[in-house]
Write an enzyme that holds these catalytic residues in place. Structure first.
Site, PDB file in Angstrom:
ATOM      1  N   ASP A 215      -5.712 -20.250 -17.539  1.00  0.00           N
ATOM      2  CA  ASP A 215      -6.557 -20.025 -18.709  1.00  0.00           C
ATOM      3  C   ASP A 215      -5.796 -19.583 -19.949  1.00  0.00           C
ATOM      4  O   ASP A 215      -6.299 -19.700 -21.063  1.00  0.00           O
ATOM      5  CB  ASP A 215      -7.612 -18.960 -18.395  1.00  0.00           C
ATOM      6  CG  ASP A 215      -8.601 -19.416 -17.339  1.00  0.00           C
ATOM      7  OD1 ASP A 215      -8.843 -20.639 -17.245  1.00  0.00           O
ATOM      8  OD2 ASP A 215      -9.136 -18.550 -16.616  1.00  0.00           O
ATOM      9  N   ASP A 239      -7.127 -16.699 -23.515  1.00  0.00           N
ATOM     10  CA  ASP A 239      -8.294 -16.213 -22.777  1.00  0.00           C
ATOM     11  C   ASP A 239      -8.316 -14.686 -22.841  1.00  0.00           C
ATOM     12  O   ASP A 239      -8.511 -14.122 -23.895  1.00  0.00           O
ATOM     13  CB  ASP A 239      -8.264 -16.744 -21.344  1.00  0.00           C
ATOM     14  CG  ASP A 239      -9.599 -16.567 -20.636  1.00  0.00           C
ATOM     15  OD1 ASP A 239     -10.640 -16.719 -21.288  1.00  0.00           O
ATOM     16  OD2 ASP A 239      -9.596 -16.266 -19.432  1.00  0.00           O
ATOM     17  N   ASP A 243      -6.889  -9.731 -17.192  1.00  0.00           N
ATOM     18  CA  ASP A 243      -8.015 -10.039 -16.311  1.00  0.00           C
ATOM     19  C   ASP A 243      -7.652  -9.638 -14.891  1.00  0.00           C
ATOM     20  O   ASP A 243      -6.544  -9.927 -14.421  1.00  0.00           O
ATOM     21  CB  ASP A 243      -8.354 -11.531 -16.334  1.00  0.00           C
ATOM     22  CG  ASP A 243      -9.101 -11.949 -17.597  1.00  0.00           C
ATOM     23  OD1 ASP A 243      -9.263 -11.108 -18.498  1.00  0.00           O
ATOM     24  OD2 ASP A 243      -9.506 -13.127 -17.682  1.00  0.00           O
ATOM     25  N   ARG A 295     -15.281  -6.790 -24.825  1.00  0.00           N
ATOM     26  CA  ARG A 295     -14.693  -6.673 -23.482  1.00  0.00           C
ATOM     27  C   ARG A 295     -13.519  -5.696 -23.430  1.00  0.00           C
ATOM     28  O   ARG A 295     -12.387  -6.074 -23.177  1.00  0.00           O
ATOM     29  CB  ARG A 295     -14.266  -8.037 -22.947  1.00  0.00           C
ATOM     30  CG  ARG A 295     -15.415  -8.988 -22.718  1.00  0.00           C
ATOM     31  CD  ARG A 295     -14.972 -10.228 -21.968  1.00  0.00           C
ATOM     32  NE  ARG A 295     -16.093 -11.127 -21.705  1.00  0.00           N
ATOM     33  CZ  ARG A 295     -16.019 -12.242 -20.984  1.00  0.00           C
ATOM     34  NH1 ARG A 295     -14.857 -12.585 -20.446  1.00  0.00           N
ATOM     35  NH2 ARG A 295     -17.077 -12.997 -20.794  1.00  0.00           N
TER      36      ARG A 295
END
EC number: 4.2.2.2
Length: 417
Positions: A215, A239, A243, A295
């Site tokens: 990603d 992205d 993560d 986020r």
């Protein structure tokens, strides 16, 4: 520095998971539990015991200069840090506090910034270092910009230590931590990461395989545990900046500086992936800075301790989630944007109020500026947050000092870092 606020790790503590090295990316989903901390209740009990029992504490302040940041006070004031680099591995806090990286291995000096062949990397390159089976503490000979052709797939028990030089991983693929354990990434600039893939990539001396498209995350943590991401500067990736998915757990993300990005941090794969209920992540002493949108983090299922961070910029919201994560926000500083429709720190996704009102999200000792507010839900009782507690929070009035040096540091040998 208050000694009762220093996280203790007992030498006799029960091992939280089994350690495995060199797990190939082709392993099936059924092997992911190998790196998981299988009993979050056990972790919570150990953390509680650690905080309360100061008489048997590990002294993180061995070289303390009393900045109030227990990680930095553990090592930064030592003028001989360069010859004692591995002492850093004793300084982790939070759920990732047992990550030792390459502490028990030899040093590997990266001398070549090139990444010409992801299947057969040259000795002296970062890719050649991270795929080795043995524990390694990886350092850099000089300043360098490393543009990776494909994902940098790490093997277990590795430390990437950028102190003393200016190292950028930029303008190409970035870091993948997949099916491994005991990783420390410290002191690196990670930015402008791009999607790559549909190519062969080596993940160990004995294995290479086909990688589908990635990603473009800055750091992707997948089915891994005992991870510590500390003092890095991350920005502008395709992205996420960081993560963590697929039952990854025992993670600390600390002292990082995040800027110029939309979806900063995703913790949890999907609402339907219930294995992420084992996830325990500490987010501490970070600065969420200019150009960020949302986020910080966005959570699912697991247990998340957000403590003593400085939130100076967001455009939509700071902390979000779905699928009933437990979020314990303590001692943070939240500065809302000018937009009167974006003052709320929190955002719930894919659930009506009748559902999310049962999710355990609390704010304790946070400082709210410029109209910022945190929508609480669920239980306010401390017992409900035991599995989302990993260290004692300091006063939110100290956040500016604690996070002042967030990001990659400018360290030079023979001087305090």
């Amino acid at each position: 520095m208050a000694v009762t606020q220093i996280l203790v790790v007992f030498a006799s503590a029960l091992l939280l998971s089994m350690f495995f090295t060199g797990v190939d990316s082709t392993r099936s989903n059924e092997t992911w539990h190998e790196h998981a901390v299988e009993n979050p209740e056990e972790v919570a009990a150990m953390v509680d015991m650690s905080i309360r029992n100061s008489t048997a504490r590990r002294r993180l302040g061995y070289f303390s200069c009393s900045t109030g940041n227990p990680i930095d006070d553990c090592w930064r004031c030592d003028r001989r840090w360069q010859s004692r680099r591995k002492h850093l591995a004793n300084c982790a806090i939070g759920f990732g506090r047992n990550a030792i990286g390459g502490r028990d291995g030899r040093y590997y000096v990266v001398s070549d910034p090139n990444d010409d062949n992801p299947v057969n990397p040259k000795p002296g390159t970062l890719r050649h270092a991270v795929i080795q089976e043995e524990p390694l503490w990886i350092v850099f000979k000089r300043d360098m910009v490393i543009t990776l052709k494909e994902e940098l797939i790490m093997n277990s028990f590795k430390t990437i230590d950028g102190r003393g030089v200016n190292v950028h991983i930029a303008n190409g693929a970035c870091i993948t931590i997949q099916f491994v354990t005991n990783i420390i990434i410290h002191g690196i600039h990670i930015h402008d990461c791009r999607p790559t893939g549909n190519a062969m990539v080596r993940s160990s001396p004995s294995h290479y395989g086909w990688r589908t498209m990635a990603d473009g995350d800055g750091i992707s943590i997948f089915g891994s545990s005992h991870i510590w991401i500390d003092h890095n500067s991350l920005s502008n990736c395709a992205d996420g900046l960081i993560d963590a998915v697929m039952a990854s757990t025992a993670i600390t993300i600390s002292n990082n500086y995040f800027t110029h990005h939309n979806e900063v941090m995703l913790l949890g794969h999907s609402d339907t992936y219930t294995r992420d209920k084992v996830m325990q992540v500490t987010i501490a002493y970070n600065h969420f800075g200019e150009g960020l949108i949302q986020r910080m983090p966005r959570c699912r299922h697991g247990y998340f301790h957000v403590v003593n961070n400085d939130y100076t910029h967001w455009e939509m919201y700071a902390i979000g989630g779905s699928a009933s994560p437990t979020i314990n926000s303590q001692g943070n500083r939240y500065l809302a944007p000018r937009n009167r429709f974006a003052k709320e720190v929190t955002k719930r996704d894919y659930a009506g109020q009748w559902q999310w009102r049962h999710w355990n999200w609390r704010s304790e000792g946070d400082l709210f500026l410029n109209g910022a507010f945190f929508t609480r839900s669920g239980s306010g009782l401390g017992a409900s947050y035991a599995r989302a507690s990993s260290l004692a929070a300091k006063s939110s009035s100290l956040v500016g000092v604690i996070t002042y040096n967030a990001g990659a540091l400018n360290c030079r040998g023979g001087r305090r870092c």
